[in-house]
Design a protein around this motif. Structure first.
Motif, mmCIF file in Angstrom:
data_model
loop_
_atom_site.group_PDB
_atom_site.id
_atom_site.type_symbol
_atom_site.label_atom_id
_atom_site.label_comp_id
_atom_site.label_asym_id
_atom_site.label_seq_id
_atom_site.Cartn_x
_atom_site.Cartn_y
_atom_site.Cartn_z
ATOM 1 N N THR A 32 8.079 0.571 -1.134
ATOM 2 C CA THR A 32 9.122 0.022 -0.275
ATOM 3 C C THR A 32 10.038 -0.875 -1.095
ATOM 4 O O THR A 32 9.595 -1.690 -1.880
ATOM 5 C CB THR A 32 8.505 -0.795 0.873
ATOM 6 N N GLY A 33 11.300 -0.722 -0.898
ATOM 7 C CA GLY A 33 12.268 -1.538 -1.619
ATOM 8 C C GLY A 33 13.010 -0.692 -2.622
ATOM 9 O O GLY A 33 12.493 0.288 -3.140
ATOM 10 N N THR A 34 14.231 -1.081 -2.893
ATOM 11 C CA THR A 34 15.061 -0.289 -3.785
ATOM 12 C C THR A 34 15.238 -0.940 -5.145
ATOM 13 O O THR A 34 15.459 -0.251 -6.125
ATOM 14 C CB THR A 34 16.446 -0.075 -3.159
ATOM 15 N N VAL A 35 15.145 -2.239 -5.233
ATOM 16 C CA VAL A 35 15.403 -2.940 -6.483
ATOM 17 C C VAL A 35 14.224 -3.854 -6.804
ATOM 18 O O VAL A 35 13.876 -4.731 -6.010
ATOM 19 C CB VAL A 35 16.697 -3.793 -6.384
ATOM 20 N N ALA A 36 13.627 -3.637 -7.958
ATOM 21 C CA ALA A 36 12.530 -4.514 -8.373
ATOM 22 C C ALA A 36 13.119 -5.834 -8.863
ATOM 23 O O ALA A 36 14.084 -5.857 -9.620
ATOM 24 C CB ALA A 36 11.724 -3.853 -9.480
ATOM 25 N N LEU A 37 12.527 -6.932 -8.418
ATOM 26 C CA LEU A 37 12.948 -8.239 -8.913
ATOM 27 C C LEU A 37 12.304 -8.477 -10.270
ATOM 28 O O LEU A 37 11.245 -7.928 -10.567
ATOM 29 C CB LEU A 37 12.522 -9.341 -7.947
ATOM 30 N N TYR A 114 9.236 -23.489 -4.906
ATOM 31 C CA TYR A 114 9.387 -24.785 -5.562
ATOM 32 C C TYR A 114 8.021 -25.427 -5.706
ATOM 33 O O TYR A 114 7.043 -24.986 -5.116
ATOM 34 C CB TYR A 114 10.358 -25.706 -4.801
ATOM 35 N N ALA A 115 7.956 -26.454 -6.543
ATOM 36 C CA ALA A 115 6.682 -27.122 -6.836
ATOM 37 C C ALA A 115 6.818 -28.622 -6.609
ATOM 38 O O ALA A 115 7.919 -29.174 -6.599
ATOM 39 C CB ALA A 115 6.268 -26.852 -8.274
ATOM 40 N N SER A 116 5.675 -29.282 -6.446
ATOM 41 C CA SER A 116 5.668 -30.728 -6.212
ATOM 42 C C SER A 116 5.952 -31.517 -7.483
ATOM 43 O O SER A 116 6.299 -32.690 -7.427
ATOM 44 C CB SER A 116 4.319 -31.159 -5.632
ATOM 45 N N GLY A 117 5.808 -30.897 -8.632
ATOM 46 C CA GLY A 117 6.078 -31.557 -9.910
ATOM 47 C C GLY A 117 6.487 -30.529 -10.939
ATOM 48 O O GLY A 117 6.419 -29.324 -10.703
ATOM 49 N N SER A 118 6.901 -31.004 -12.098
ATOM 50 C CA SER A 118 7.343 -30.064 -13.132
ATOM 51 C C SER A 118 6.150 -29.574 -13.943
ATOM 52 O O SER A 118 5.149 -30.280 -14.084
ATOM 53 C CB SER A 118 8.374 -30.735 -14.050
ATOM 54 N N GLY A 119 6.259 -28.377 -14.444
ATOM 55 C CA GLY A 119 5.215 -27.855 -15.316
ATOM 56 C C GLY A 119 4.547 -26.582 -14.842
ATOM 57 O O GLY A 119 3.914 -25.888 -15.632
ATOM 58 N N LEU A 120 4.650 -26.251 -13.552
ATOM 59 C CA LEU A 120 4.034 -25.011 -13.080
ATOM 60 C C LEU A 120 4.816 -23.810 -13.595
ATOM 61 O O LEU A 120 6.043 -23.830 -13.638
ATOM 62 C CB LEU A 120 3.986 -24.952 -11.550
ATOM 63 N N ILE A 121 4.089 -22.773 -13.977
ATOM 64 C CA ILE A 121 4.693 -21.539 -14.455
ATOM 65 C C ILE A 121 4.324 -20.438 -13.472
ATOM 66 O O ILE A 121 3.190 -20.372 -13.012
ATOM 67 C CB ILE A 121 4.175 -21.187 -15.867
ATOM 68 N N GLY A 122 5.281 -19.580 -13.141
ATOM 69 C CA GLY A 122 4.985 -18.541 -12.170
ATOM 70 C C GLY A 122 5.712 -17.249 -12.454
ATOM 71 O O GLY A 122 6.659 -17.192 -13.240
ATOM 72 N N ALA A 123 5.220 -16.199 -11.817
ATOM 73 C CA ALA A 123 5.864 -14.885 -11.855
ATOM 74 C C ALA A 123 5.615 -14.212 -10.509
ATOM 75 O O ALA A 123 4.561 -14.419 -9.903
ATOM 76 C CB ALA A 123 5.305 -14.035 -12.979
ATOM 77 N N VAL A 124 6.581 -13.441 -10.064
ATOM 78 C CA VAL A 124 6.482 -12.758 -8.771
ATOM 79 C C VAL A 124 6.783 -11.284 -8.982
ATOM 80 O O VAL A 124 7.786 -10.942 -9.606
ATOM 81 C CB VAL A 124 7.472 -13.352 -7.749
ATOM 82 N N ARG A 125 5.908 -10.442 -8.455
ATOM 83 C CA ARG A 125 6.190 -8.999 -8.451
ATOM 84 C C ARG A 125 6.641 -8.657 -7.043
ATOM 85 O O ARG A 125 5.865 -8.802 -6.072
ATOM 86 C CB ARG A 125 4.946 -8.215 -8.824
ATOM 87 N N ALA A 126 7.890 -8.240 -6.907
ATOM 88 C CA ALA A 126 8.469 -8.000 -5.583
ATOM 89 C C ALA A 126 9.567 -6.949 -5.692
ATOM 90 O O ALA A 126 10.077 -6.678 -6.774
ATOM 91 C CB ALA A 126 9.034 -9.299 -5.021
ATOM 92 N N ARG A 127 9.900 -6.396 -4.535
ATOM 93 C CA ARG A 127 11.000 -5.435 -4.457
ATOM 94 C C ARG A 127 11.904 -5.829 -3.301
ATOM 95 O O ARG A 127 11.445 -6.146 -2.224
ATOM 96 C CB ARG A 127 10.469 -4.032 -4.252
ATOM 97 N N ARG A 128 13.201 -5.803 -3.590
ATOM 98 C CA ARG A 128 14.198 -6.102 -2.570
ATOM 99 C C ARG A 128 14.420 -4.865 -1.722
ATOM 100 O O ARG A 128 14.452 -3.741 -2.212
ATOM 101 C CB ARG A 128 15.508 -6.506 -3.270
ATOM 102 N N ILE A 129 14.578 -5.083 -0.422
ATOM 103 C CA ILE A 129 14.806 -3.957 0.490
ATOM 104 C C ILE A 129 16.275 -3.603 0.500
ATOM 105 O O ILE A 129 17.113 -4.467 0.562
ATOM 106 C CB ILE A 129 14.312 -4.294 1.915
#
Length: 129
Positions: A32-37, A114-129
């Motif tokens: 589902t989704g046409t464009v991978a983020l 967003y995070a409560s403080g600086s320093g968190l690193i993240g990645a998201v696997r998602a697709r835009r519809i």
């Protein structure tokens, strides 16, 4: 014997076709989704930042806390006036969380993190519809 063999082969073909269409995760929704983020690692900002401004299906979120203190990460949809939080999680110092949604989780009007403080690193696997 021929009838049994025909039924067996037909069933096998239908099963293999279904598995092929569902993809590696076994999910029928994964495509589902046409464009991978972008799923590049990024510092999670301390102010609300949009990752997408369109309806989006999220499949996996990775969060790492290399800092010396626990921090909270917030991930929500972008629907206004009421934002629905998908995740409000306290991430202990020196830990990594992997949160999976095998069937995808729809984020109406996009997603914000967003995070409560600086320093968190993240990645998201998602697709835009």
């Amino acid at each position: 014997m021929k009838k049994f063999l025909w039924i067996f082969l037909s069933t096998l073909c239908i099963t293999l076709l279904a598995l092929t269409l569902m993809g590696a995760s076994g999910s029928s929704v994964f495509s589902t989704g046409t464009v991978a983020l972008s799923n590049d690692l990024a510092l999670i900002p301390t102010g609300a930042t949009a990752l997408s401004s369109y309806d989006t299906y999220v499949y996996q979120i990775v969060i790492n806390n290399p800092t010396g203190a626990a921090e909270t990460v917030y991930i929500r949809d972008a629907t206004l006036p009421v934002n629905l939080h998908l995740i409000n999680a306290l991430i202990p110092a020196g830990s990594t969380y992997v949160i999976a949604f095998p069937e995808g989780q729809k984020m109406k009007d996009g997603m914000v993190w967003y995070a409560s403080g600086s320093g968190l690193i993240g990645a998201v696997r998602a697709r835009r519809i």
